[in-house]
Design a protein around this motif. Structure first.
Motif, PDB file in Angstrom:
ATOM      1  N   THR A 162       0.836  -1.193   0.000  1.00  0.00           N
ATOM      2  CA  THR A 162       0.000   0.000   0.000  1.00  0.00           C
ATOM      3  C   THR A 162       0.874   1.247   0.000  1.00  0.00           C
ATOM      4  OG1 THR A 162      -1.716  -1.167   1.264  1.00  0.00           O
ATOM      5  CG2 THR A 162      -1.869   1.235   1.161  1.00  0.00           C
ATOM      6  N   THR A 164       0.841   5.228   0.380  1.00  0.00           N
ATOM      7  CA  THR A 164       0.007   6.301   0.906  1.00  0.00           C
ATOM      8  C   THR A 164       0.886   7.475   1.280  1.00  0.00           C
ATOM      9  OG1 THR A 164      -1.499   6.931   2.689  1.00  0.00           O
ATOM     10  CG2 THR A 164       0.097   5.220   3.195  1.00  0.00           C
ATOM     11  N   SER A 176      -2.035   4.972   9.342  1.00  0.00           N
ATOM     12  CA  SER A 176      -2.252   3.572   9.699  1.00  0.00           C
ATOM     13  C   SER A 176      -2.963   2.896   8.541  1.00  0.00           C
ATOM     14  CB  SER A 176      -3.092   3.445  10.970  1.00  0.00           C
ATOM     15  OG  SER A 176      -2.347   3.819  12.108  1.00  0.00           O
ATOM     16  N   VAL A 177      -2.491   1.721   8.165  1.00  0.00           N
ATOM     17  CA  VAL A 177      -3.091   0.959   7.071  1.00  0.00           C
ATOM     18  C   VAL A 177      -3.676  -0.327   7.646  1.00  0.00           C
ATOM     19  CG1 VAL A 177      -2.707  -0.169   4.861  1.00  0.00           C
ATOM     20  CG2 VAL A 177      -1.446   1.924   5.420  1.00  0.00           C
ATOM     21  N   ASN A 195      -3.213  -4.110  11.454  1.00  0.00           N
ATOM     22  CA  ASN A 195      -2.801  -2.807  10.928  1.00  0.00           C
ATOM     23  C   ASN A 195      -1.354  -2.517  11.280  1.00  0.00           C
ATOM     24  OD1 ASN A 195      -2.721  -0.584  13.318  1.00  0.00           O
ATOM     25  ND2 ASN A 195      -4.271  -2.147  13.777  1.00  0.00           N
ATOM     26  N   TYR A 214       5.940   3.079   1.919  1.00  0.00           N
ATOM     27  CA  TYR A 214       4.876   2.124   1.625  1.00  0.00           C
ATOM     28  C   TYR A 214       4.858   1.067   2.716  1.00  0.00           C
ATOM     29  CZ  TYR A 214       8.067  -1.610   0.064  1.00  0.00           C
ATOM     30  OH  TYR A 214       9.019  -2.594   0.003  1.00  0.00           O
ATOM     31  N   ILE A 229      -9.321  -2.757   2.577  1.00  0.00           N
ATOM     32  CA  ILE A 229      -8.160  -1.962   2.976  1.00  0.00           C
ATOM     33  C   ILE A 229      -8.643  -0.569   3.369  1.00  0.00           C
ATOM     34  CG2 ILE A 229      -5.944  -0.995   2.239  1.00  0.00           C
ATOM     35  CD1 ILE A 229      -5.843  -3.246   0.114  1.00  0.00           C
ATOM     36  N   VAL A 231      -7.131   3.282   4.971  1.00  0.00           N
ATOM     37  CA  VAL A 231      -5.984   4.124   5.324  1.00  0.00           C
ATOM     38  C   VAL A 231      -6.488   5.317   6.123  1.00  0.00           C
ATOM     39  CG1 VAL A 231      -4.028   5.460   4.494  1.00  0.00           C
ATOM     40  CG2 VAL A 231      -4.776   3.435   3.210  1.00  0.00           C
ATOM     41  N   GLY A 240      -7.088  10.057   5.378  1.00  0.00           N
ATOM     42  CA  GLY A 240      -6.356   8.976   4.769  1.00  0.00           C
ATOM     43  C   GLY A 240      -6.115   9.280   3.298  1.00  0.00           C
ATOM     44  N   LEU A 242      -4.834   7.460  -0.406  1.00  0.00           N
ATOM     45  CA  LEU A 242      -4.627   6.188  -1.086  1.00  0.00           C
ATOM     46  C   LEU A 242      -4.019   6.475  -2.452  1.00  0.00           C
ATOM     47  CD1 LEU A 242      -4.975   3.153  -0.874  1.00  0.00           C
ATOM     48  CD2 LEU A 242      -7.297   3.397  -1.770  1.00  0.00           C
TER      49      LEU A 242
END
Length: 273
Positions: A162, A164, A176-177, A195, A214, A229, A231, A240, A242
């Motif tokens: 991911t 972000t 936080s993902v 997470n 990432y 998912i 974020v 968040g 993405l």
């Protein structure tokens, strides 16, 4: 000669099996211009998974904005197709429920104004992204997460990459993902999902580094389950972001089970010889 080459043939089957694992690549946002998508091979291969696996040659990115999409192909441009449903957490303090009926509201706002070199050069994945640009979203009272649900993946173990970042600002920022699954499609609550946090310094753009620009996480998807998912901004960010996702299926070890007897048999024959 035939006996010695037999295990090599099995090794070839294992390698072929590993190479056939599905890889899906999603790129979000375009900074307000339809031309801002990875088109050159250098841009298409400037990604965490490509750097981690130099032999990987897939270059097909599914370029998405704010709308849900179907017919998502794998990195070769074929493969079983997926569906993508975008959403945001409800505009309430601390909400972890992603409403898939409300899509993120901004894709042109993130232009890469502060980060446009290194791994974010030109139209490489990660420079642009999507977010919720709600005026009611305040860092001190509400962190509004961006979520995505992906359906159509085969059951198995997957590695999720991911990307972000708010590339419009050079200040330090953290996210936080959350990665999890659901038995059916529809709104999902990411509370309790596995997470990890990513903390980005004012730089961290010269190379793709796990945990610096990432996150790589592992998830097991059951039969007919959807991948979810989310974020969420934590420090320095109230929303968040993405930017891109790579979904990589981990090959099953079934071929290794076939290979073991062949190797054992060869060793036994050599001992007797």
């Amino acid at each position: 000669m035939f006996q010695k080459s037999l295990p090599l043939a099995f090794i070839g089957l294992v390698l072929a099996d590993s190479a056939s694992a599905s890889v899906y690549m999603l790129n979000f946002g375009n900074g307000g211009s339809a031309a801002n998508v990875p088109t050159t091979e250098a841009e298409q291969k400037n990604s965490p998974y490509h750097i981690e696996n130099p032999s990987f040659t897939g270059t097909t990115w599914n370029n998405l904005l704010l709308a849900d999409a179907t017919g998502i192909t794998d990195a070769t441009g074929v493969g079983p197709t997926l569906s993508v449903n975008l959403g945001i957490a409800s505009n309430a303090t601390g909400s972890t429920l992603v409403n898939l009926a409300t899509n993120p509201s901004a894709s042109s706002a993130l232009t890469g104004a502060a980060f446009s070199t290194g791994v974010y050069a030109d139209n490489s994945v990660g420079r642009y992204g999507i977010l919720c640009n709600s005026s009611g979203n305040k860092f001190t009272t509400n962190h509004q997460a961006v979520g995505v649900q992906i359906s159509g993946l085969a059951a198995g173990v997957y590695e999720i990459y991911t990307l972000t970042r708010n590339t419009n600002t050079s200040t330090a920022q953290s996210f936080s993902v959350y990665v999890g699954t659901s038995a059916s499609t529809g709104n999902f609550d990411f509370a309790g999902y596995a997470n990890e946090s990513i903390s980005m310094s004012t730089g961290a753009n010269t190379a793709w580094v796990d945990g610096a620009n990432y996150l790589k996480q592992t998830v097991t998807i059951g039969e007919n389950e959807a991948l979810n998912i989310a974020v969420d901004g934590t420090v320095g960010q109230s929303r968040g972001f993405l930017n891109a996702i790579q979904i990589v299926q981990v090959p099953e070890p079934s071929s290794l089970l076939l290979l073991a007897p062949a190797i054992a048999g060869l060793a036994f024959r050599r001992k007797r010889a």
